[in-house]
Design an enzyme around this catalytic site. Structure first.
Site, PDB file in Angstrom:
ATOM      1  CB  THR A   1      47.159   0.585  27.340  1.00  0.00           C
ATOM      2  OG1 THR A   1      46.481   0.272  28.512  1.00  0.00           O
ATOM      3  CG2 THR A   1      48.731   0.579  27.418  1.00  0.00           C
TER       4      THR A   1
ATOM      5  CG  ASP B   1      39.925  42.964  21.751  1.00  0.00           C
ATOM      6  OD1 ASP B   1      40.605  43.955  20.849  1.00  0.00           O
ATOM      7  OD2 ASP B   1      39.832  41.840  21.228  1.00  0.00           O
TER       8      ASP B   1
ATOM      9  CD  GLU C   1      42.874  42.687  15.704  1.00  0.00           C
ATOM     10  OE1 GLU C   1      43.344  42.682  14.559  1.00  0.00           O
ATOM     11  OE2 GLU C   1      43.254  42.379  16.742  1.00  0.00           O
TER      12      GLU C   1
ATOM     13  CG  ASP D   1      48.093  42.961  19.505  1.00  0.00           C
ATOM     14  OD1 ASP D   1      47.396  43.779  18.968  1.00  0.00           O
ATOM     15  OD2 ASP D   1      48.338  41.967  18.919  1.00  0.00           O
TER      16      ASP D   1
ATOM     17  CG  HIS E   1      42.178  -2.466  27.319  1.00  0.00           C
ATOM     18  ND1 HIS E   1      43.281  -3.086  26.631  1.00  0.00           N
ATOM     19  CD2 HIS E   1      42.289  -2.408  28.772  1.00  0.00           C
ATOM     20  CE1 HIS E   1      43.992  -3.454  27.480  1.00  0.00           C
ATOM     21  NE2 HIS E   1      43.573  -3.050  28.923  1.00  0.00           N
TER      22      HIS E   1
ATOM     23  CG  HIS F   1      48.910  37.232  19.636  1.00  0.00           C
ATOM     24  ND1 HIS F   1      48.073  36.853  18.626  1.00  0.00           N
ATOM     25  CD2 HIS F   1      48.360  38.461  19.666  1.00  0.00           C
ATOM     26  CE1 HIS F   1      47.363  37.567  17.963  1.00  0.00           C
ATOM     27  NE2 HIS F   1      47.685  38.804  18.698  1.00  0.00           N
TER      28      HIS F   1
ATOM     29  NE  ARG G   1      48.094  34.635  10.458  1.00  0.00           N
ATOM     30  CZ  ARG G   1      47.507  35.612  11.253  1.00  0.00           C
ATOM     31  NH1 ARG G   1      46.920  36.603  10.817  1.00  0.00           N
ATOM     32  NH2 ARG G   1      47.426  35.102  12.361  1.00  0.00           N
TER      33      ARG G   1
END
Ligand code: BES
Ligand code: MN
Ligand code: MN
Length: 455
Positions: free
Chosen positions: A315, A88, A153, A119, A213, A427, A328
């Site tokens: 606005t 994938d 994955e 990858d 608004h 990626h 990570r």
């Protein structure tokens, strides 16, 4: 030159054509719109493996996308290698930044451009090519091979752990081999012994029930976008450290040997930063760039959205704001524990004038293995036969969710022998794989089976 090497060199163009064929299939696992293409890709890979001479090729159903499983078990007494990879790919967006379309593989300057080129289809096909070469030249492989190539994955490998548990007997092997990591430079091969883990979250902030608004209501209720900005700004301190309580408590410190190994690596920090286009390096105080990307945990916003982003001005006071935030992790941090601490921290940073939801998307447990394992020496020898420079032994910053499950469920030694380069744009738009990596890596895989046979 031996017959195997001759065959590998003579058939490089064929191997490249085979790779191009699978790169044309858009196997994007994250997007349900590509579900049929993901399956078609699995069937294509299975058919290709049958033509290389692998026996018992199966497309195995899971709750998610199928797993391609193949065997060649004709070397009784020799070790059994379990090869893992993924077919994938990540979504190709943003499409307009691709120089050539993501699913029309194109060769430019010795590099093959396509989503998945590096990858991980390119790296899976190094093994397919190496296996095909052995079977063509010798009619056999030096080791037994079980191949398991998954289709989820890039979206967290949700179906993999139950598969490992259910297939434990069938997956019996002596060593696991994965090619889905990087080299240190185009002529500097590497073996990886640690990967970071991951916690992927989404923060959703809601204020009023509808957009308001900003003249009529501005100043009267909390703006969710302002609130989200404050939450996100509160995730780091002035030294670039993540402020989630306890975040660093379980972080395993680098050993003296590891610190020395990092100092000895031919890592060109200035070139690494320059290639990104960022004006300068930035990161957690007290750590080098290389430490920051391999052995320190991080916390990053991956996306955010709110309010009006069309042409001109509007606005409006948005009713909703959201961000994707991921962390990570490094050994020995635990994804569940980190998520709980993160959620509590975000709630504390949020003002009572908005409501906040924190979602846990998917994660990966950090991975580390013994860099001195004798099986790794087989890979060192295989790389020494196919590259001029001695392989470096290193930690990497990406995540492969199944690695920790391999350790937990199967417990076999793992070899991570990958050939990606830092400028491969994985990626991102214009992903590529260098032919030096593809052909050099194919040789390394072919030699690895021979070296593993000596164990
Ligand atoms: N091949 C990468 C992992 C990787 C990248 C390892 C660079 C070493 C160096 C893998 O396909 C990947 O992208 N994994 C995801 C996992 C996530 C979706 C759970 C990642 O790291 O973001
Ligand atoms: Mn990968
Ligand atoms: Mn990836």
């Amino acid at each position: 030159m031996d017959a195997l090497t001759q065959y590998l060199e003579k058939h490089q163009d064929q191997f490249l054509e085979d790779l191009k064929a699978i790169l044309r299939i858009p196997s994007v696992s994250a997007d349900p719109a590509f579900k049929g293409d993901v399956r078609r890709c699995a069937e294509h890979l299975a058919q290709h493996l049958r033509t290389t001479g692998m026996t018992t090729v199966e497309v195995v159903e899971t709750k998610g996308h199928p797993i391609v499983y193949a065997e060649w078990l004709g070397a009784p007494g020799a070790p059994t290698v379990l090869l893992y990879g993924h077919y994938d790919v990540q979504p190709p967006d943003p499409l307009d930044l691709w120089k050539t379309p993501p699913f029309e593989p194109t060769l430019r300057d010795g590099k093959l451009y396509a989503r998945g080129a590096c990858d991980d289809k390119g790296q899976v096909y190094m093994h397919c090519s190496a296996i095909a070469a052995h079977l063509a030249v010798n009619g056999k492989l030096p080791v037994n091979v079980k191949m398991m190539i998954e289709g989820e994955e890039e979206s967290g490998s949700g179906s993999l752990e139950p598969f490992l548990v259910a297939w434990k007997e069938r997956l019996k092997a002596d060593v696991i081999v994965v090619s889905d990591t990087s080299m240190l430079g185009p002529d500097q091969p590497a073996l990886c012994y640690a990967l970071r883990g991951l916690v992927y979250t989404q923060i959703e902030v809601t204020g009023p029930t509808r957009d308001l608004h900003s003249g009529e209501f501005g100043g009267a209720v909390k703006n969710p976008a302002n609130a989200l900005a404050a939450i996100l700004a509160g995730l780091h301190d002035a030294d670039g450290r993540c402020t989630v309580p306890g975040f660093y408590d379980r972080v395993r410190q680098l050993t003296e040997t590891e610190k020395q190994a990092i100092r000895d690596l031919p890592f060109d920090e200035a070139a690494f930063i320059k290639e990104t286009g960022a004006p300068q390096a930035f990161g957690e105080k007290g750590h080098s760039t290389y430490e920051r990307i391999t052995s320190r945990p991080t916390c990053d916003v991956n996306g955010m959205w709110s309010g009006y982003i069309g042409e001109g001005a509007k606005t409006v006071l948005p009713s909703f704001a959201a961000a994707k935030v991921s962390m990570r992790l490094v050994p020995d941090q635990k994804p569940d524990e980190v998520f709980a601490a993160f959620e509590a921290h975000v709630r504390k940073l949020a003002p009572p004038s908005v409501t906040v939801k924190v979602v846990n998307h998917h994660g990966a447990v950090p991975f580390i293995t013994d860099p001195d394992h004798p099986m790794l020496q087989a890979a060192v020898r295989a790389l020494a036969r196919s590259w001029a420079k001695k392989p470096a032994l290193l930690r990497e910053g990406g995540s492969i969710p199944v690695m920790a499950a391999f350790q937990k469920v199967l417990g076999y030694p793992c070899i991570l022998m990958g050939f990606g380069l830092h400028d491969d744009q994985v990626h991102a738009p214009n992903e590529k794989y260098s032919l030096t990596s593809f052909h050099g890596g194919t040789k390394s895989c072919a030699y690895l089976y021979e070296e593993l046979a000596k164990h």
